[in-house]
Scaffold this active site. Structure first.
Site, PDB file in Angstrom:
ATOM      1  N   GLN A 190      94.309  52.192   4.008  1.00 34.36           N
ATOM      2  CA  GLN A 190      93.883  52.166   2.614  1.00 34.36           C
ATOM      3  C   GLN A 190      95.001  51.543   1.775  1.00 34.36           C
ATOM      4  OE1 GLN A 190      90.983  52.959   1.312  1.00 34.36           O
ATOM      5  NE2 GLN A 190      89.997  53.911   3.068  1.00 34.36           N
ATOM      6  N   TYR A 218      83.311  54.714  12.155  1.00 36.63           N
ATOM      7  CA  TYR A 218      84.373  53.851  11.608  1.00 36.63           C
ATOM      8  C   TYR A 218      85.563  54.685  11.116  1.00 36.63           C
ATOM      9  CZ  TYR A 218      79.909  51.360  10.593  1.00 36.63           C
ATOM     10  OH  TYR A 218      78.641  50.831  10.626  1.00 36.63           O
ATOM     11  N   ASN A 223      91.903  58.767   8.894  1.00 36.78           N
ATOM     12  CA  ASN A 223      92.208  59.062   7.491  1.00 36.78           C
ATOM     13  C   ASN A 223      91.328  60.175   6.924  1.00 36.78           C
ATOM     14  OD1 ASN A 223      93.534  58.388   4.910  1.00 36.78           O
ATOM     15  ND2 ASN A 223      91.550  57.570   4.310  1.00 36.78           N
ATOM     16  N   GLU A 239      85.618  54.932  16.656  1.00 31.14           N
ATOM     17  CA  GLU A 239      86.404  53.798  16.168  1.00 31.14           C
ATOM     18  C   GLU A 239      86.500  52.795  17.307  1.00 31.14           C
ATOM     19  OE1 GLU A 239      88.318  50.945  14.519  1.00 31.14           O
ATOM     20  OE2 GLU A 239      87.721  52.650  13.266  1.00 31.14           O
ATOM     21  N   ASP A 299      82.071  55.068   6.394  1.00 30.13           N
ATOM     22  CA  ASP A 299      82.914  54.239   5.528  1.00 30.13           C
ATOM     23  C   ASP A 299      82.869  52.838   6.125  1.00 30.13           C
ATOM     24  OD1 ASP A 299      84.780  53.144   3.858  1.00 30.13           O
ATOM     25  OD2 ASP A 299      86.486  54.295   4.611  1.00 30.13           O
ATOM     26  N   CYS A 324      83.078  50.173  -0.027  1.00 30.78           N
ATOM     27  CA  CYS A 324      83.937  49.210  -0.722  1.00 30.78           C
ATOM     28  C   CYS A 324      83.110  48.070  -1.295  1.00 30.78           C
ATOM     29  CB  CYS A 324      85.020  48.674   0.220  1.00 30.78           C
ATOM     30  SG  CYS A 324      84.370  47.832   1.679  1.00 30.78           S
ATOM     31  N   GLU A 358      85.215  50.613  -5.504  1.00 33.48           N
ATOM     32  CA  GLU A 358      85.037  51.505  -4.357  1.00 33.48           C
ATOM     33  C   GLU A 358      84.290  52.726  -4.884  1.00 33.48           C
ATOM     34  OE1 GLU A 358      86.919  52.504  -0.218  1.00 33.48           O
ATOM     35  OE2 GLU A 358      87.339  50.782  -1.485  1.00 33.48           O
TER      36      GLU A 358
END
Length: 366
Positions: A190, A218, A223, A239, A299, A324, A358
């Site tokens: 990020q 994802y 995070n 991931e 995300d 995003c 975002e």
């Protein structure tokens, strides 16, 4: 806005414009009024990449104008962290008069943390040898003598030389706990750390009444999944990028979390596995059917969710979606709103002084 000047006096107006734009976009989905999270007005970017321009004896950072593609000299960059600005000056002072380090150097990438660590990558159009390593080690030692906690990496075609390591460890206060996140050079992190803290705390808040398990697609370096683990019995996360998976595994151990399982596979593959379309060796020893996932977190990249993943996420009572790109979020909501209501909406000003937004939505089944 220029790279060396941020129109901080216009911050409130540009944020208000984004709020109106988001409300207009979300109106067809009967979304609530957005919760708005402000960015610091300067020094908010924790990473930056610059091309290098060789002008006789001079050497300086440049970026290219997005419209005209003309060169813009950048001697300071107030959007970036104070540490990046320190390093920009120190790196050029260390490289400018060193033929080994300067020759064929065309780009420098900076990655920093709120905990004041940095990885700096030097990109070359030449082979890197032991002489380069010796000179780079001397530069690293000189930077550290100035009090800069920095690691250097050299990159060229099919070459990557790490002088020490290719990662730094960020420490973020999230919901009353310090979270440790390993961030690997050339992997996604990020960019706005202050905004990341606010996104994590918002996600914690909207899931505080959650039950059962969490599925995340994802997940990157973990995070969100690691911060959210405290709100769920178990977390299953996917991931595809190997460095991110390795960082996520480290972060699980560093944060003493015992209820998160990371699987290296694409979201599309996981959809096939969940639907029983294909079997994957990577899932051996993991009983997918034992998970009682009542919340799914996504995300996605700017392209949003593909149609198969849209269908898959509709099977869950709660969908937490960080976007995003509100345009693709709205496209996805045309499908998701058939089965779910938007019950929370947030605007995160991740990229001040740009048109980018975002946002986050919580959807609950009708």
């Amino acid at each position: 806005m220029t790279p060396e000047h941020l129109p901080t006096e216009q911050y409130e107006a540009q944020l208000a414009e984004k709020v109106v734009r988001l409300q207009t976009m979300m109106a067809p989905f009967a979304a609530p009024v957005p919760e708005v999270f402000r960015s610091p007005v300067s020094h908010y970017r924790m990473r930056a990449e610059f091309r290098l321009w060789h002008d006789g004896d001079d050497l300086y950072h440049i970026i290219f104008d997005q419209q005209t593609r003309s060169r813009i000299r950048v001697d300071s960059f107030p959007a970036a962290s104070a540490l990046i600005n320190q390093l920009m000056t120190a790196m050029l002072e260390g490289v400018r008069n060193n033929p080994v380090l300067r020759h064929k150097l065309f780009q420098i990438d900076y990655l920093t943390t709120l905990s004041n660590q940095a990885v700096v990558s030097l990109l070359y159009h030449k082979k890197l040898d032991d002489t380069w390593r010796e000179q780079a080690e001397a530069l690293r030692d000189a930077l550290r003598a100035q009090g800069l906690n920095v690691h250097l990496i050299g990159r060229a075609t099919k070459t990557k030389i790490e002088l020490d390591q290719d990662y730094i460890d960020e420490r973020l206060p999230v919901g009353g706990r310090e979270m440790i996140y390993r961030q690997v050079e050339n992997s996604f992190t990020q960019p706005n750390a202050a905004m990341n803290i606010q996104m994590l705390e918002w996600a914690l808040d909207v899931t505080k009444e959650a039950t059962g398990d969490l599925l995340e697609l994802y997940c990157g370096n973990g995070n969100f999944s690691l911060a959210l683990a405290r709100n769920f019995d178990r977390v299953l996360a996917t991931e595809i990028a190997k460095p991110s998976v390795a960082a996520a595994q480290y972060n699980i151990a560093a944060n003493h979390i015992d209820n998160v399982q990371i699987i290296r596979m694409a979201a599309e593959e996981f959809t096939q596995a969940m639907n029983g379309v294909r079997e994957f060796n990577r899932l051996q020893g993991i009983d997918l059917q034992s998970y009682q996932c009542e919340t799914i977190f996504v995300d996605p990249p700017r392209s949003g969710l593909d149609s198969e993943t849209e269908k898959m996420v509709q099977a869950y009572p709660r969908i937490l979606y960080i976007s995003c790109n509100p345009e693709t979020l709205c496209r996805n909501l045309e499908t998701l709103s058939q089965t779910h209501n938007v019950t929370r909406l947030a605007l995160f000003d991740q990229f001040p002084y740009t048109h980018h937004m975002e946002c986050g939505v919580l959807l609950t089944r009708k």
